[in-house]
Design a protein around this motif. Structure first.
Motif, short mmCIF file in Angstrom:
data_model
loop_
_atom_site.label_atom_id
_atom_site.label_comp_id
_atom_site.label_asym_id
_atom_site.label_seq_id
_atom_site.Cartn_x
_atom_site.Cartn_y
_atom_site.Cartn_z
N THR A 1 -19.04 58.36 14.67
CA THR A 1 -19.54 57.65 15.64
C THR A 1 -19.78 56.44 15.10
N GLU B 1 -22.60 61.87 23.81
CA GLU B 1 -23.57 62.78 23.28
C GLU B 1 -23.23 64.19 23.16
N LEU C 1 -21.21 64.77 20.27
CA LEU C 1 -21.98 64.64 18.93
C LEU C 1 -23.22 65.61 18.74
N ASN C 2 -23.65 66.25 19.82
CA ASN C 2 -24.48 67.35 19.80
C ASN C 2 -24.31 68.74 19.11
N TYR D 1 -21.55 57.88 10.64
CA TYR D 1 -22.08 56.84 11.75
C TYR D 1 -21.48 55.34 10.66
N ARG E 1 -28.21 66.10 13.88
CA ARG E 1 -29.51 65.89 14.84
C ARG E 1 -29.90 64.71 13.93
N LEU F 1 -28.37 61.62 14.79
CA LEU F 1 -28.67 61.19 16.22
C LEU F 1 -29.98 60.54 16.45
N CYS F 2 -30.92 61.08 15.79
CA CYS F 2 -32.39 60.61 15.60
C CYS F 2 -32.43 59.21 15.29
N GLN G 1 -30.15 58.36 19.55
CA GLN G 1 -29.48 59.22 20.74
C GLN G 1 -29.69 60.43 20.61
N GLY G 2 -30.77 60.75 19.94
CA GLY G 2 -31.23 62.01 19.94
C GLY G 2 -32.28 62.45 20.89
N CYS H 1 -36.39 65.00 18.21
CA CYS H 1 -36.58 64.06 17.05
C CYS H 1 -38.04 63.95 16.47
#
Length: 238
Positions: free
Chosen positions: A32, A192, A195-196, A203, A216, A219-220, A224-225, A230
């Motif tokens: 992403t 999301e 991604l989850n 990234y 995770r 994302l944090c 975006q987490g 987070c």
């Protein structure tokens, strides 16, 4: 396992990828990053659609940098385009046979296509041309890529151009593919929900790998987490 060594890609004097070094051997990896960060370019270089300006690509211990798309496909790499290609004269049924590398009955075909909301009974004689909508083409290509079950399956923004119902089914397709295949799945996505479910997230930003870690965590780090998750993660790390 796919390894990218010092991969750079430049076109018309613009550097799209800048000295990328990656080892991807996890089961489910998402790529992403902002628009224009080089995500699709990176995927196309892995598949052999584009040739890197510099660097090398190692797949399962073999240098495939100079191999063609067909040769990479034979080695076990599949690719689903962001915008699927239409093939005049080729039918959905023909594509099914190619994906399975042999004959399969209608029930088997329906099982694969039904996971993305289609049935071979209605589609096997349809040509892969403009009579099919973009969403239909997308679902067919995703189903066929999943059916191949190769060592490495790459999906370039699979959610693009499909409706909400198909997107919900799409998540299930990837979850089933994860369970059934022993190979690696690489998905380029901004979504999301996709991604989850990734084990790891890469990234990209301005052609460089900014982060590559557990999903995770990344994302944090990129905001975006889930806020509660987070917070717990940060407490554990501190």
């Amino acid at each position: 396992m796919i390894e990218l060594k010092n991969i750079s890609y430049e076109i018309n004097g613009k550097l799209i990828l800048d000295n990328i070094n990656l080892k991807i051997d996890d089961r489910f990896v998402a790529i992403t990053g902002p628009n224009g960060s080089g995500k699709s370019t990176l995927a196309k270089i892995i598949m052999g659609i584009l040739t890197p300006t510099a660097g090398s690509i190692i797949f399962n211990g073999e240098d495939i940098t100079n191999l063609s798309i067909n040769e990479r496909a034979d080695r076990g790499i599949s690719f689903a385009f962001q915008q699927p290609v239409h093939f005049k004269g080729l039918r959905v049924g023909d594509l099914l046979k190619l994906a399975y590398s042999g004959e399969k009955n209608l029930q088997d075909a329906c099982a694969i296509l039904s996971e993305v909301g289609l049935c071979a009974r209605d589609y096997q004689d349809r040509e892969l041309n403009s009579t099919l909508s973009g969403g239909e083409m997308k679902r067919i290509e995703i189903a066929m890529t999943a059916a191949r079950g190769t060592s490495l399956s790459i999906f370039d923004e699979p959610e693009a151009g499909i409706d909400l119902w198909s997107f919900q089914s799409l998540i299930k397709v990837f979850e089933k593919l994860y369970e059934k295949t022993s190979g690696s799945i690489v998905i380029i996505s901004h979504q999301e929900r996709i991604l989850n479910i990734a084990d790891k997230i890469i990234y990209l930003k301005e052609g460089k790998v900014e982060r590559y870690d557990e999903g995770r965590k990344v994302l944090c780090e990129i905001g975006q987490g889930d806020s509660r998750a987070c917070s717990v993660l940060n407490d554990k790390m501190n």
